[in-house]
Design a protein around this motif. Structure first.
Motif, PDB file in Angstrom:
ATOM      1  N   ASN A 138      -5.388   5.634   6.897  1.00 16.47           N
ATOM      2  CA  ASN A 138      -5.912   4.416   7.411  1.00 16.47           C
ATOM      3  C   ASN A 138      -5.052   2.979   7.343  1.00 16.47           C
ATOM      4  N   PRO A 139      -4.938   2.562   8.488  1.00 20.48           N
ATOM      5  CA  PRO A 139      -4.039   1.091   8.654  1.00 20.48           C
ATOM      6  C   PRO A 139      -4.474   0.064   7.746  1.00 20.48           C
ATOM      7  N   ASP A 140      -5.932   0.098   7.334  1.00 17.67           N
ATOM      8  CA  ASP A 140      -6.290  -0.688   6.472  1.00 17.67           C
ATOM      9  C   ASP A 140      -5.793  -0.694   5.042  1.00 17.67           C
ATOM     10  N   PHE A 141      -5.215   0.417   4.661  1.00 24.89           N
ATOM     11  CA  PHE A 141      -4.635   0.519   3.395  1.00 24.89           C
ATOM     12  C   PHE A 141      -3.149   0.872   3.435  1.00 24.89           C
ATOM     13  N   LEU A 142      -2.695   0.473   4.430  1.00 27.79           N
ATOM     14  CA  LEU A 142      -1.004   0.709   4.667  1.00 27.79           C
ATOM     15  C   LEU A 142      -0.207  -0.778   5.068  1.00 27.79           C
ATOM     16  N   LEU A 143       0.681  -1.041   4.202  1.00 28.84           N
ATOM     17  CA  LEU A 143       1.223  -2.201   4.360  1.00 28.84           C
ATOM     18  C   LEU A 143       1.967  -2.377   5.691  1.00 28.84           C
ATOM     19  N   ARG A 144       1.920  -3.304   6.539  1.00 25.07           N
ATOM     20  CA  ARG A 144       2.830  -3.579   7.554  1.00 25.07           C
ATOM     21  C   ARG A 144       4.426  -3.939   7.330  1.00 25.07           C
ATOM     22  N   PRO A 145       5.370  -3.665   8.016  1.00 16.68           N
ATOM     23  CA  PRO A 145       6.685  -3.889   7.648  1.00 16.68           C
ATOM     24  C   PRO A 145       6.686  -5.372   7.069  1.00 16.68           C
TER      25      PRO A 145
END
Length: 199
Positions: A138-145
């Motif tokens: 889930n992108p909510d739990f993944l840091l962006r670059p």
């Protein structure tokens, strides 16, 4: 400070119960005997490790059963970090804040505000790309670059940062950061502060 790439030497997931190699690598920057916050501590591998080194440790998590397994020397706080007010309002500042495998972006201002002068933020969690190799996806739990760097920009001095892919024990995309709150942000004409690099 490394650039994005493949990180092969140290896994983000240490053996069961062992602290993260990233945390142990930079723990020497934490004031001896200082107060340590292990946020979203889960089973408390870092809380127990820092307590064993003579630190006063507070472990915070919403899982009461996990908190109950922490050593007697670790103070605990049962709190849902994603609901309600910041549960550590009024607490004295911490000499170190450790966050691993957890991301809730609204907490960042509180974390920065809870760090004492000379305090160390040790942060390590999953980043974009992890959805291609497993959970979390889930992108909510993944840091962006570069997001960890942006989160501390203007507030802390970055000592070390990595963004890349870990190969062991399983593939994972992670970012990890070690950053320090400098006292007043100035050297007053003195030599700049020294942050010894390991190894």
């Amino acid at each position: 400070m490394s650039t994005p790439g493949t990180m092969r030497a140290a896994p983000t997931h240490a053996p069961l119960g062992a602290p993260s190699p990233w945390v142990t690598r930079w723990a020497h920057l934490v004031r001896p005997g200082g107060r340590v916050l292990d946020l979203a501590c889960g089973s408390g591998r870092h809380a127990a490790w820092f307590a064993g080194r003579g630190h006063a440790v507070l472990g915070v998590d919403r899982d009461g059963a996990a908190l109950a397994t922490l050593p007697a020397g670790v103070a605990t706080r049962l709190a849902d970090l994603e609901q309600g007010a910041w549960p550590l309002a009024g607490e004295p500042p911490f000499d170190a804040i450790v966050v691993t495998n957890y991301l809730h972006r609204p907490l960042w201002p509180y974390l920065l505000g809870a760090l004492a002068p000379g305090g160390v933020l040790l942060y390590e969690t999953f980043s974009a790309g992890n959805e291609t190799v497993g959970k979390p996806s889930n992108p909510d739990f993944l840091l962006r670059p570069g997001e960890l760097l942006e989160a501390v920009r203007g507030s802390l001095r970055v000592v070390a940062y990595e963004d890349g892919v870990l190969e062991v024990p399983k593939a994972a995309f992670v970012q990890r950061l070690c950053a320090v709150r400098e006292a007043d942000g100035k050297t007053g004409g003195q030599a700049p502060p020294r942050y010894p690099l390991p190894g």
